[in-house]
Design an enzyme around this catalytic site. Structure first.
Site, PDB file in Angstrom:
ATOM      1  N   LYS A  17       0.843  -1.211   0.000  1.00 50.96           N
ATOM      2  CA  LYS A  17       0.000   0.000   0.000  1.00 50.96           C
ATOM      3  C   LYS A  17       0.868   1.248   0.000  1.00 50.96           C
ATOM      4  O   LYS A  17       0.577   2.220  -0.677  1.00 50.96           O
ATOM      5  CB  LYS A  17      -0.823   0.081   1.292  1.00 50.96           C
ATOM      6  CG  LYS A  17      -2.052  -0.734   1.324  1.00 50.96           C
ATOM      7  CD  LYS A  17      -2.948  -0.301   2.470  1.00 50.96           C
ATOM      8  CE  LYS A  17      -2.345  -0.219   3.849  1.00 50.96           C
ATOM      9  NZ  LYS A  17      -1.854  -1.401   4.484  1.00 50.96           N
ATOM     10  N   GLU A 148      -8.028  -2.664  15.637  1.00 50.63           N
ATOM     11  CA  GLU A 148      -7.399  -1.370  15.931  1.00 50.63           C
ATOM     12  C   GLU A 148      -7.692  -0.324  14.872  1.00 50.63           C
ATOM     13  O   GLU A 148      -7.645   0.875  15.128  1.00 50.63           O
ATOM     14  CB  GLU A 148      -5.866  -1.481  16.004  1.00 50.63           C
ATOM     15  CG  GLU A 148      -5.325  -2.301  17.122  1.00 50.63           C
ATOM     16  CD  GLU A 148      -5.035  -3.713  16.673  1.00 50.63           C
ATOM     17  OE1 GLU A 148      -5.674  -4.175  15.688  1.00 50.63           O
ATOM     18  OE2 GLU A 148      -4.196  -4.363  17.311  1.00 50.63           O
ATOM     19  N   LYS A 186      -8.388 -15.463  -8.729  1.00 50.21           N
ATOM     20  CA  LYS A 186      -9.631 -15.460  -7.953  1.00 50.21           C
ATOM     21  C   LYS A 186      -9.982 -14.043  -7.480  1.00 50.21           C
ATOM     22  O   LYS A 186      -9.152 -13.365  -6.859  1.00 50.21           O
ATOM     23  CB  LYS A 186      -9.470 -16.389  -6.733  1.00 50.21           C
ATOM     24  CG  LYS A 186      -9.391 -17.858  -7.127  1.00 50.21           C
ATOM     25  CD  LYS A 186     -10.742 -18.335  -7.632  1.00 50.21           C
ATOM     26  CE  LYS A 186     -10.723 -19.755  -8.131  1.00 50.21           C
ATOM     27  NZ  LYS A 186     -11.944 -20.099  -8.869  1.00 50.21           N
ATOM     28  N   GLY A 353      22.611  -0.110  14.066  1.00 47.56           N
ATOM     29  CA  GLY A 353      22.036  -1.185  14.861  1.00 47.56           C
ATOM     30  C   GLY A 353      22.133  -0.855  16.336  1.00 47.56           C
ATOM     31  O   GLY A 353      22.699   0.164  16.726  1.00 47.56           O
ATOM     32  N   CYS A 380      26.635   4.750  11.316  1.00 46.25           N
ATOM     33  CA  CYS A 380      26.204   4.846  12.713  1.00 46.25           C
ATOM     34  C   CYS A 380      26.891   3.783  13.564  1.00 46.25           C
ATOM     35  O   CYS A 380      28.091   3.879  13.806  1.00 46.25           O
ATOM     36  CB  CYS A 380      24.680   4.821  12.797  1.00 46.25           C
ATOM     37  SG  CYS A 380      24.093   5.698  14.256  1.00 46.25           S
ATOM     38  N   GLY A 382      27.925   1.086  12.613  1.00 43.91           N
ATOM     39  CA  GLY A 382      28.996   0.589  11.741  1.00 43.91           C
ATOM     40  C   GLY A 382      30.257   1.423  11.890  1.00 43.91           C
ATOM     41  O   GLY A 382      31.380   0.901  11.907  1.00 43.91           O
ATOM     42  N   HIS A 524      22.786   8.892   9.186  1.00 45.19           N
ATOM     43  CA  HIS A 524      22.206   7.897   8.264  1.00 45.19           C
ATOM     44  C   HIS A 524      21.992   8.511   6.876  1.00 45.19           C
ATOM     45  O   HIS A 524      20.892   8.963   6.566  1.00 45.19           O
ATOM     46  CB  HIS A 524      20.871   7.385   8.821  1.00 45.19           C
ATOM     47  CG  HIS A 524      21.040   6.527  10.021  1.00 45.19           C
ATOM     48  ND1 HIS A 524      21.293   5.174   9.952  1.00 45.19           N
ATOM     49  CD2 HIS A 524      21.038   6.836  11.342  1.00 45.19           C
ATOM     50  CE1 HIS A 524      21.422   4.683  11.173  1.00 45.19           C
ATOM     51  NE2 HIS A 524      21.273   5.673  12.029  1.00 45.19           N
ATOM     52  N   GLU A 526      21.609   7.109   4.146  1.00 42.27           N
ATOM     53  CA  GLU A 526      20.656   6.339   3.337  1.00 42.27           C
ATOM     54  C   GLU A 526      19.258   6.942   3.369  1.00 42.27           C
ATOM     55  O   GLU A 526      18.472   6.738   2.445  1.00 42.27           O
ATOM     56  CB  GLU A 526      20.624   4.868   3.795  1.00 42.27           C
ATOM     57  CG  GLU A 526      19.973   4.577   5.151  1.00 42.27           C
ATOM     58  CD  GLU A 526      20.893   4.734   6.351  1.00 42.27           C
ATOM     59  OE1 GLU A 526      21.941   5.386   6.219  1.00 42.27           O
ATOM     60  OE2 GLU A 526      20.563   4.199   7.439  1.00 42.27           O
TER      61      GLU A 526
HETATM   62  N1  GLN Z   1      23.374   1.824  18.980  1.00 39.63           N
HETATM   63  C1  GLN Z   1      24.145   2.938  18.549  1.00 39.63           C
HETATM   64  C2  GLN Z   1      23.807   4.210  19.286  1.00 39.63           C
HETATM   65  O1  GLN Z   1      22.757   4.305  19.870  1.00 39.63           O
HETATM   66  C3  GLN Z   1      24.027   3.153  17.054  1.00 39.63           C
HETATM   67  C4  GLN Z   1      22.638   3.496  16.629  1.00 39.63           C
HETATM   68  C5  GLN Z   1      22.434   3.339  15.142  1.00 39.63           C
HETATM   69  O2  GLN Z   1      23.198   2.664  14.475  1.00 39.63           O
HETATM   70  N2  GLN Z   1      21.404   3.944  14.623  1.00 39.63           N
HETATM   71  O3  GLN Z   1      24.579   5.140  19.272  1.00 39.63           O
END
Ligand code: GLN
Length: 552
Positions: A17, A148, A186, A353, A380, A382, A524, A526
């Site tokens: 969607k 909901e 269908k 992450g 980040c 990384g 970020h 991206e």
């Molecule tokens: N966990 C890391 C922090 O909080 C990196 C966060 C992320 O990669 N968005 O700084």
């Protein structure tokens, strides 16, 4: 006058969607109109910031620091219009607004009910910004029939009644499955889904029918007849080789014409679809391929890193290259040597992450890229992993680590650190003219360093050259930060702190000048990449990966 388009879904979830809404937004722009897209999510979280990316997909961050649904990312990528905090709402946020108002005495004497108090709040959200664009597209998350979702369907039903006829239009996205056993598609699930929608007072004007292959006219006519829509308002939306084919295909299937007809508007003669044709061409007619290994944690669900996935494709679009993405669970490298997994790759990326799991594997991958001169992009977390690796193996701080992984210390259990915190918890930083303060005891929701911040790039650095500027604004989402106190030690070993916050206190970008491409960013990038405007870092990363692969 702003016209409102409501997009609902039926039969099953994950029909795309969000993509339909985004592609329609792009098509209306191609017809010369201005658009704004919004997402209304029925779940009870106030925002998706605290949800697991494995369950809900990535959290998309806007310039103004809202943690939003990944569909907002699709909207931005297709329309180029930057979203705001006011473009994403959930039941949780609506209810908390209503309850806060009740506590303040905003409804004195009244009994607070879903109708009208909750539905009024939803309508207020939809109406906000009315008059600023030609069209407002509002996607309702979930599937018709979900408990909901009911207040949202009721609110949009009322919204239509509150407005003069012809100002609102309902699009229902459904599934038309192909049943192998009888070699037939269908239409019954679509009929049932429309019936469900009608039972709550909404009669769809347009049906977007998702299917494996294009739906023949015979079935389209049948769907139109049984669902009480015009035959040219039944749009066939088959699976596509790439999502960026959607605007052109939806135009060919008549979606924008059906929408304009629904509002009694004339389609333009010269629909500007060239940028989309160019993007589709660049994806289908490539000059080569690069293989990028992405070493992450949430590799089980493709949507968990949606924007990274798309930004890499955009990097390919910029260079007319296909980017083969090899997603590897970082934990594997904690048991196994990364060499067999990584040696065939032309580039390595470690995405953002949270949490310690897999971190030692990411550190190994960063080391592999640095030592083997493989283009490396750390985003980040990384970047944080790459700096820890360099602090350990270049500077010699054996127990270098992140405060994020040192819980017992924060909780006062003996105060013993497992790691020397090269990456520390950020307690205070400057946002515009204000200083933000955080402590580890704060709430977890919406308390990170979030949204667009300025960074100053070092003149003559690799990144300044790539951005072609020394001033950038990029979006952040993190709680931890590299300690600037380690700058001198790291720089003695060939690392360059090439991007800093304007006050010079927060490292935003690190690079290794004596490496084909080794860049770590605290933000970020991206999130700001678009198919027709690929992010310069992704474009240059893919370009270099390709060039390097030919030098091997
Ligand atoms: N966990 C890391 C922090 O909080 C990196 C966060 C992320 O990669 N968005 O700084």
């Amino acid at each position: 006058m702003t016209r409102f388009i409501f997009i609902t879904g039926g039969v099953v979830s994950s029909l795309g969607k969000g993509l339909t809404a985004a592609a329609l937004g792009a098509l209306l722009q191609a017809q010369g109109f201005t658009v704004r897209l919004r997402k209304l999510d029925p779940y009870l979280n106030v925002d998706p910031g605290t949800m697991s990316p494995i369950e809900h997909g990535e959290v998309f961050v806007t310039d103004d620091g809202a943690e939003t649904d990944l569909d907002i990312g699709h909207y931005e990528r297709f329309t180029g219009v930057s979203a705001h905090n006011s473009d994403c709402i959930s039941s949780g946020r609506i209810y908390s607004q209503v309850l806060e108002c009740e506590r303040r005495g905003g409804y004195l004497g009244q009994t607070i009910q879903v109708i009208p108090h909750v539905t009024d709040e939803i309508k207020k959200f939809i109406r906000h910004g009315e008059g600023e664009t030609d069209f407002m597209l509002c996607e309702i998350g979930g599937t018709v029939g979900d408990i909901e979702g009911l207040p949202f369907y009721e609110a949009i039903r009322q919204f239509d009644q509150d407005h003069p006829s012809g100002q609102c239009l309902f699009i229902h996205v459904t599934l038309v499955p192909f049943i192998e056993a009888c070699n037939e598609i269908k239409t019954k699930p679509t009929q049932h889904s429309v019936k469900e929608l009608r039972s709550i007072g909404i009669a769809p004007d347009i049906l977007v029918c998702r299917s494996e292959n294009a739906i023949a006219d015979k079935e389209r006519t049948k769907i139109a007849l049984f669902c009480n829509v015009r035959p040219d308002a039944v749009i066939s939306a088959p699976d596509l080789p790439t999502i960026y084919d959607a605007p052109v295909l939806y135009h060919q299937q008549g979606l924008d014409q059906a929408v304009l007809a629904g509002f009694g508007l004339e389609p333009r003669g010269d629909v500007k679809l060239e940028p989309w044709m160019d993007v589709a061409n660049r994806i289908s007619r490539v000059n080569g391929e690069v293989k990028v290994a992405i070493v992450g944690k949430y590799t089980g669900l493709e949507d968990a890193y949606k924007s990274i996935n798309e930004a890499l494709i955009h990097g390919g679009i910029a260079n007319k290259l296909r980017v083969q993405q090899d997603w590897i669970d970082a934990e594997v490298f904690e048991q196994e040597d990364p060499t067999p997994y990584l040696q065939g790759c032309h580039a390595i990326l470690i995405p953002g992450g949270f949490g310690e799991r897999g971190s030692e594997g990411k550190i190994k991958a960063a080391r592999f890229a640095r030592e083997r001169q493989i283009p490396f992009f750390g985003i980040c977390l990384g970047m944080q992993m790459a700096v820890i690796e360099m602090a350990r193996n270049l500077v010699g701080i054996e127990n270098a680590g992140s405060e994020e992984f040192d819980h017992e210390n924060w909780q006062g259990n003996g105060g013993k650190r497992r790691f020397e915190p090269i990456v520390y918890h950020l307690g205070q930083w400057i946002k515009g003219s204000k200083t933000e303060h955080r402590s580890l005891d704060d709430d977890k929701g919406a308390t990170m360093r979030l949204g667009a911040y300025e960074a100053c790039l070092l003149e003559g650095s690799r990144v300044a050259e790539i951005y072609n500027s020394c001033q950038i604004f990029e979006r952040h989402r993190h709680r931890y930060e590299i300690d600037i106190g380690y700058k001198d030690q790291l720089e003695k070993h060939g690392v360059r702190f090439s991007g800093l916050s304007p006050d010079g206190k927060l490292p935003e970008i690190l690079e290794i000048p004596d490496h084909p491409w080794f860049i770590g960013v605290q933000f970020h990038p991206e999130l700001k990449s678009r198919p027709f405007d690929p992010h310069p870092l992704f474009a240059d990363f893919i370009r270099t990966a390709f060039v390097q692969s030919h030098l091997l």
